[in-house]
Enzyme design. Structure first.
Site, short mmCIF file in Angstrom:
data_model
loop_
_atom_site.label_atom_id
_atom_site.label_comp_id
_atom_site.label_asym_id
_atom_site.label_seq_id
_atom_site.Cartn_x
_atom_site.Cartn_y
_atom_site.Cartn_z
N GLU A 110 0.83 -1.21 0.00
CA GLU A 110 0.00 0.00 0.00
C GLU A 110 0.86 1.26 0.00
O GLU A 110 1.83 1.35 0.74
CB GLU A 110 -0.89 -0.05 1.25
CG GLU A 110 -1.84 1.08 1.43
CD GLU A 110 -2.74 0.91 2.68
OE1 GLU A 110 -3.05 -0.23 3.08
OE2 GLU A 110 -3.12 1.94 3.25
N GLU A 160 -2.96 10.75 2.79
CA GLU A 160 -4.15 10.90 3.62
C GLU A 160 -4.20 12.31 4.21
O GLU A 160 -3.19 12.84 4.64
CB GLU A 160 -4.16 9.87 4.76
CG GLU A 160 -4.63 8.51 4.29
CD GLU A 160 -4.42 7.43 5.34
OE1 GLU A 160 -5.39 6.72 5.64
OE2 GLU A 160 -3.31 7.31 5.86
N ARG A 203 -7.23 3.76 -5.64
CA ARG A 203 -8.47 3.97 -4.88
C ARG A 203 -8.54 5.40 -4.38
O ARG A 203 -7.57 5.92 -3.83
CB ARG A 203 -8.51 3.00 -3.68
CG ARG A 203 -8.30 1.57 -4.12
CD ARG A 203 -8.04 0.63 -2.96
NE ARG A 203 -7.62 -0.67 -3.50
CZ ARG A 203 -7.82 -1.84 -2.91
NH1 ARG A 203 -8.42 -1.90 -1.75
NH2 ARG A 203 -7.40 -2.96 -3.48
N TRP A 238 -13.55 8.91 4.12
CA TRP A 238 -14.16 8.04 5.12
C TRP A 238 -14.15 8.71 6.49
O TRP A 238 -13.30 9.54 6.77
CB TRP A 238 -13.49 6.67 5.15
CG TRP A 238 -12.01 6.65 5.42
CD1 TRP A 238 -11.03 7.01 4.54
CD2 TRP A 238 -11.35 6.27 6.63
NE1 TRP A 238 -9.79 6.85 5.13
CE2 TRP A 238 -9.96 6.40 6.41
CE3 TRP A 238 -11.80 5.81 7.87
CZ2 TRP A 238 -9.02 6.10 7.40
CZ3 TRP A 238 -10.86 5.50 8.84
CH2 TRP A 238 -9.48 5.65 8.60
#
Ligand code: NAG
Ligand code: NAG
Ligand code: NAG
Ligand code: NAG
Length: 364
Positions: A124, A128, A208, A212
């Site tokens: 990954e 963020e 992606r 969230w």
């Protein structure tokens, strides 16, 4: 002490048993290091650029959760209510390459905007944004889902990260990963630095994009703290906007296969050809009604014009039926259908105008 940065894999992975629809974005459908029968990963195998101004192709993107708004200015990912977390995941995989995203992160305590490049074996690479930290972005990486240490995250200044669009680019090679903000190199991770390569992301990955609620009370206290505190849903909507995406796959080919369970990049087999997804991406855009009309011979146009009156009536009937149906499907789809109706109607008008310039009207 709360972790400074938290992997999407760990936080959402833990939650997934509770909330599968919310956390779909970090779920590995089939981990080739644990299972033998995983499907090969379809390759992008080329470049792909989009402004997200056209309806998303369902062959290219999986909206793994929620609804992503496609507007004339790009894609909006919005938390309107509790546990919303609209997320897009590419069906294509890249095996090293570049991911350039022009986006504006969402403000708001407990709101997390994210760009994640992730493989089925949970390698990954992340960007963020925590919505209460309006001038910062965090970068992170994980190898094979190893989250035992939370010391990999690094935070960088981005003045106005939530007021304006910025260019966040990851350049990923077998030797190193580079993170760029507005063309400035801010971080380099060498292969060796990542636990001698063991924690270095190196397997075919999807792209992606999503938002969230890291600050939802269902999350662990450490996650909520990392996300800046509990999210206040009464202040929604919280929106992350993406204006442009450019993806470059460093390999060309049809698909990527794991030849063993090492998870090393050398073990990945590149199968030649062109994937269905790449074919879909390279398809010329569908012709509009007006374009098709322009290409018709005159006789056909006259015949069509004669029947247009009837066709318009019939069309209106069909649309009335669709509207009723669409209402049941949902307000948003309905409004999309509605704007498509307006567009088609404009096309019909354009036909009529064009026709009347060339010929004297039949019955007037
Ligand atoms: C794909 O993008 C890369 C990097 O921007 C560029 O060097 C290359 O020429 C592009 N390839 C095509 C076919 O456009
Ligand atoms: C799309 O995403 C959903 C939610 O994660 C998943 O259940 C579904 O299997 C995905 N579709 C495909 C074709 O992979
Ligand atoms: C996970 O990474 C940490 C360092 O970040 C390392 O100490 C540990 O050995 C790794 N675990 C495995 C299973 O590789
Ligand atoms: C975005 O940043 C990357 C990395 O520096 C750069 O190569 C690219 O040209 C930039 N894109 C634009 C549109 O400026």
């Amino acid at each position: 002490m709360a972790p400074r940065t938290v992997s999407l894999v760990s936080t959402l992975g833990l939650l997934s048993c509770l909330l599968s629809p919310v956390v779909a974005q970090t779920f590995s459908y089939c981990n080739p290091l644990k299972q033998d029968d995983c499907p090969a990963a379809p390759a992008l195998g080329q470049n792909f650029t989009t402004n997200f101004t056209n309806q998303l192709s369902e062959k290219v993107w999986n909206t793994t959760n929620g609804i992503v708004d496609i507007t004339e200015h790009g894609a909006n990912f919005t938390i309107n209510q509790r546990l919303d977390s609209p997320t897009l995941q590419s069906y294509f995989y890249i095996f090293f390459g570049t991911v350039e995203v022009h986006m504006k992160a969402a403000t708001g305590r407990g709101v997390v905007s994210s760009i994640v490049i992730q493989s089925e074996v949970l390698d990954e690479i992340d960007w963020e944004w925590v919505g209460s930290d309006t001038n910062k972005v965090q970068t992170n990486y994980f190898g094979k889902g190893n989250t035992t240490s939370y010391d990999r995250g690094k935070t960088f200044d981005v003045p106005g990260a939530m007021d304006a669009f910025h260019n966040y680019t990851v350049n990923w090679t077998p030797e190193k990963i580079e993170w760029y903000i507005d063309t400035k190199l801010v971080r380099t991770l060498m292969y060796e630095e990542a636990l001698g390569g063991k924690n270095f992301p190196q397997t075919p990955s999807t792209v992606r994009l999503g938002i969230w609620p890291g600050g939802d009370p269902l999350n662990k206290p450490g996650v909520i703290e990392w996300a800046g505190g509990e999210i206040d849903y009464s202040h929604s909507p919280y929106t992350m906007s993406v204006q442009q995406l450019k993806v470059v796959d460093a390999h060309s080919g049809k698909e990527y296969q794991y030849s063993d369970k090492s998870g090393d990049w050398q073990s990945i087999k590149v199968v030649g050809g062109v994937s269905d997804i790449a074919n879909e991406i390279n398809k010329p855009p569908a012709k509009s009604l007006a374009q098709r009309w322009r290409e018709l011979p005159s006789a056909a146009k006259i015949a069509i014009f004669a029947s247009i009156g009837g066709a318009v009536l019939l069309g209106m009937g069909v649309i009335a039926f669709c509207c009723v149906k669409q209402r049941r499907v949902g307000r948003r789809e309905f409004s999309m259908e509605n704007s498509k109706f307006v567009e088609d109607q404009n096309n019909v008008m354009a036909m009529r105008t064009q026709w009347s310039h060339k010929y004297k009207p039949v019955g007037a």
